[in-house]
Design a protein around this motif. Structure first.
Motif, PDB file in Angstrom:
ATOM      1  N   LEU A  48       0.664  -1.427  -0.022  1.00  0.00           N
ATOM      2  CA  LEU A  48      -0.716   0.053   0.135  1.00  0.00           C
ATOM      3  C   LEU A  48       0.857   1.198   0.074  1.00  0.00           C
ATOM      4  O   LEU A  48       0.649   2.342  -0.638  1.00  0.00           O
ATOM      5  CB  LEU A  48      -0.772   0.406   1.825  1.00  0.00           C
ATOM      6  CG  LEU A  48      -2.361  -1.582   1.021  1.00  0.00           C
ATOM      7  CD1 LEU A  48      -3.131  -0.759   2.834  1.00  0.00           C
ATOM      8  CD2 LEU A  48      -3.097  -1.033   0.456  1.00  0.00           C
ATOM      9  N   ALA A  51       2.422   1.489  -3.507  1.00  0.00           N
ATOM     10  CA  ALA A  51       1.657   2.340  -4.047  1.00  0.00           C
ATOM     11  C   ALA A  51       1.057   3.649  -4.041  1.00  0.00           C
ATOM     12  O   ALA A  51       0.265   3.676  -4.745  1.00  0.00           O
ATOM     13  CB  ALA A  51      -0.176   1.067  -5.008  1.00  0.00           C
ATOM     14  N   ARG A  52       1.107   4.140  -2.845  1.00  0.00           N
ATOM     15  CA  ARG A  52       0.460   4.996  -2.412  1.00  0.00           C
ATOM     16  C   ARG A  52      -0.984   4.990  -2.515  1.00  0.00           C
ATOM     17  O   ARG A  52      -1.818   6.198  -2.534  1.00  0.00           O
ATOM     18  CB  ARG A  52       1.527   6.511  -3.154  1.00  0.00           C
ATOM     19  CG  ARG A  52       3.114   6.507  -3.186  1.00  0.00           C
ATOM     20  CD  ARG A  52       3.452   7.853  -4.106  1.00  0.00           C
ATOM     21  NE  ARG A  52       4.533   8.084  -3.696  1.00  0.00           N
ATOM     22  CZ  ARG A  52       5.325   9.020  -4.038  1.00  0.00           C
ATOM     23  NH1 ARG A  52       5.354   9.934  -4.870  1.00  0.00           N
ATOM     24  NH2 ARG A  52       6.487   8.470  -3.877  1.00  0.00           N
ATOM     25  N   ARG A  53      -1.160   4.516  -2.130  1.00  0.00           N
ATOM     26  CA  ARG A  53      -2.918   3.963  -2.396  1.00  0.00           C
ATOM     27  C   ARG A  53      -3.391   4.627  -0.364  1.00  0.00           C
ATOM     28  O   ARG A  53      -2.679   4.498   0.271  1.00  0.00           O
ATOM     29  CB  ARG A  53      -3.438   2.572  -2.095  1.00  0.00           C
ATOM     30  CG  ARG A  53      -2.294   1.550  -2.868  1.00  0.00           C
ATOM     31  CD  ARG A  53      -4.198   2.479  -4.524  1.00  0.00           C
ATOM     32  NE  ARG A  53      -4.183   1.323  -3.913  1.00  0.00           N
ATOM     33  CZ  ARG A  53      -5.067   0.093  -4.237  1.00  0.00           C
ATOM     34  NH1 ARG A  53      -4.705  -0.782  -5.212  1.00  0.00           N
ATOM     35  NH2 ARG A  53      -6.758  -0.161  -3.752  1.00  0.00           N
ATOM     36  N   ARG A  54      -4.221   4.843  -0.587  1.00  0.00           N
ATOM     37  CA  ARG A  54      -4.865   5.904   0.316  1.00  0.00           C
ATOM     38  C   ARG A  54      -5.523   4.598   1.147  1.00  0.00           C
ATOM     39  O   ARG A  54      -6.412   3.732   1.301  1.00  0.00           O
ATOM     40  CB  ARG A  54      -6.757   6.674   0.128  1.00  0.00           C
ATOM     41  CG  ARG A  54      -6.020   7.430  -0.390  1.00  0.00           C
ATOM     42  CD  ARG A  54      -7.398   8.619  -0.969  1.00  0.00           C
ATOM     43  NE  ARG A  54      -8.622   8.300  -0.124  1.00  0.00           N
ATOM     44  CZ  ARG A  54      -9.464   7.706  -1.031  1.00  0.00           C
ATOM     45  NH1 ARG A  54     -10.023   7.965  -1.630  1.00  0.00           N
ATOM     46  NH2 ARG A  54     -10.337   6.876   0.255  1.00  0.00           N
ATOM     47  N   ALA A  57      -9.271   3.701   2.519  1.00  0.00           N
ATOM     48  CA  ALA A  57      -9.992   3.575   0.879  1.00  0.00           C
ATOM     49  C   ALA A  57     -10.896   1.889   0.642  1.00  0.00           C
ATOM     50  O   ALA A  57      -9.503   0.635   1.556  1.00  0.00           O
ATOM     51  CB  ALA A  57      -9.356   3.479  -0.567  1.00  0.00           C
ATOM     52  N   SER A  59     -11.259  -0.294  -1.757  1.00  0.00           N
ATOM     53  CA  SER A  59      -9.965  -1.475  -1.915  1.00  0.00           C
ATOM     54  C   SER A  59      -8.669  -1.635  -1.005  1.00  0.00           C
ATOM     55  O   SER A  59      -7.264  -2.357  -1.345  1.00  0.00           O
ATOM     56  CB  SER A  59      -9.568  -0.718  -3.617  1.00  0.00           C
ATOM     57  OG  SER A  59      -9.339   0.673  -3.411  1.00  0.00           O
ATOM     58  N   SER A  60      -8.087  -0.797  -0.187  1.00  0.00           N
ATOM     59  CA  SER A  60      -6.549  -0.514   0.493  1.00  0.00           C
ATOM     60  C   SER A  60      -7.380  -1.730   1.719  1.00  0.00           C
ATOM     61  O   SER A  60      -6.183  -2.767   1.451  1.00  0.00           O
ATOM     62  CB  SER A  60      -6.534   0.740   0.632  1.00  0.00           C
ATOM     63  OG  SER A  60      -5.627   1.097   0.436  1.00  0.00           O
TER      64      SER A  60
END
Length: 119
Positions: A48, A51-54, A57, A59-60
């Motif tokens: 995460l 990939a700099r995901r929130r 979220a 999806s995270s």
């Protein structure tokens, strides 16, 4: 914050598993059950962050769920712990609920109350 929440919820998963199978809980027993899934959770968090995901979220949450589950099962197998099909099914469902549903709840609570439309 979500990292701590995820680790705590994976810890709860291990507590539930230990209590349902052994009727008692010890620190060593909990650790034996928890560590593979905790490592899988941390590995998912590395993904995460990379990939700099929130983290909040939904999806995270799915990424963390898959990481905790896959990592946990691989590490359990490598360490000589069981990965029987019923356990994999239950772990899939429980971890999914624990790691994804809070993010869904947070998403809806962040939106606030919806205005009612009058017709």
């Amino acid at each position: 914050m979500w990292l701590v929440v995820d680790l705590l919820l994976v810890g709860v998963f291990a507590v539930i598993g230990r209590l349902s199978h052994y009727g008692a809980l010890t620190a060593g027993g909990w650790w034996t059950t928890a560590w593979p899934f905790l490592v899988g959770t941390l590995a998912a968090w590395v993904v995460l962050v990379a990939a700099r995901r929130r983290p909040a979220a939904v999806s995270s949450g799915v990424v963390v769920w898959v990481g905790a589950l896959a990592g946990g099962m691989v590490l359990r197998q490598l360490s000589g712990q069981g990965t029987a099909t019923p356990f994999v099914v239950v772990a899939t469902l429980v971890l999914g609920a624990l790691l994804v549903l809070p993010r869904i709840g947070a998403r809806f609570s962040a939106r606030g109350p919806r205005p009612h439309s009058s017709r």
